[in-house]
Design a protein around this motif. Structure first.
Motif, PDB file in Angstrom:
ATOM      1  N   PRO A 241       9.041  55.902  30.366  1.00 39.22           N
ATOM      2  CA  PRO A 241       8.558  56.083  31.941  1.00 39.22           C
ATOM      3  C   PRO A 241       7.156  55.695  32.037  1.00 39.22           C
TER       4      PRO A 241
ATOM      5  N   GLU B  68       5.408  59.832  38.699  1.00 38.21           N
ATOM      6  CA  GLU B  68       6.824  60.416  39.065  1.00 38.21           C
ATOM      7  C   GLU B  68       7.630  60.499  37.944  1.00 38.21           C
ATOM      8  N   PRO B  69       8.497  61.321  37.910  1.00 38.40           N
ATOM      9  CA  PRO B  69       9.709  61.293  37.098  1.00 38.40           C
ATOM     10  C   PRO B  69      10.757  59.942  37.149  1.00 38.40           C
ATOM     11  N   TRP B  70      10.825  59.527  35.800  1.00 46.06           N
ATOM     12  CA  TRP B  70      11.981  58.157  35.860  1.00 46.06           C
ATOM     13  C   TRP B  70      13.253  58.919  35.846  1.00 46.06           C
ATOM     14  N   LEU B  71      14.107  58.760  36.933  1.00 45.70           N
ATOM     15  CA  LEU B  71      15.271  59.188  37.105  1.00 45.70           C
ATOM     16  C   LEU B  71      16.159  57.869  37.031  1.00 45.70           C
TER      17      LEU B  71
ATOM     18  N   GLU C   1      19.800  61.078  34.290  1.00 44.31           N
ATOM     19  CA  GLU C   1      19.149  62.058  33.745  1.00 44.31           C
ATOM     20  C   GLU C   1      17.635  61.690  33.935  1.00 44.31           C
ATOM     21  N   LYS C   2      16.680  62.570  33.613  1.00 49.95           N
ATOM     22  CA  LYS C   2      15.322  62.029  33.590  1.00 49.95           C
ATOM     23  C   LYS C   2      15.194  61.503  32.550  1.00 49.95           C
ATOM     24  N   GLN C   3      14.798  60.241  32.490  1.00 45.46           N
ATOM     25  CA  GLN C   3      14.631  59.247  31.360  1.00 45.46           C
ATOM     26  C   GLN C   3      13.205  60.019  30.407  1.00 45.46           C
TER      27      GLN C   3
END
Length: 102
Positions: free
Chosen positions: A83, A87-90, A28-30
């Motif tokens: 996060p 950048e998104p945290w995946l 998921e995108k955390q």
């Protein structure tokens, strides 16, 4: 990077000598999460892309979680993670529970 669309609670009723069973698997995108009582199962938590910060509740120091890092979080351990960066945290994780006789 394309995420696997997977979230499952697997059935724990299986025979065999394996001392644990997988409870959930997900990517998921955390989002930021605070777990005041911890999570009900043990977790293997890993960063796929981006980065985040983790700490035990009550501590001031944060650990940085960068890509290709794995973190083990015992069940019932109060903690939080957020996060970090643009950048998104995946993330991905596998949670598991020990069998009673494990």
């Amino acid at each position: 990077m394309k995420l696997l669309q997977l979230h499952t609670n697997l059935n724990a009723s299986f025979a065999g000598d394996v001392p644990l069973y997988v409870y959930t698997v997900e990517t998921e995108k955390q989002p930021p999460i605070t777990r005041l009582n911890g999570f009900s199962a043990k977790q293997l938590f890993f960063t796929i892309a981006g980065g985040g910060e983790f700490r035990l509740l009550g501590q001031d120091n944060w650990d940085i979680l960068m890509p290709d890092r794995l973190l083990y979080i015992p069940g019932g351990l109060p903690h939080e993670y957020v996060p970090k960066g643009r950048e998104p945290w995946l993330t991905g994780y596998v949670t598991f529970v020990e069998k009673e006789d494990g």
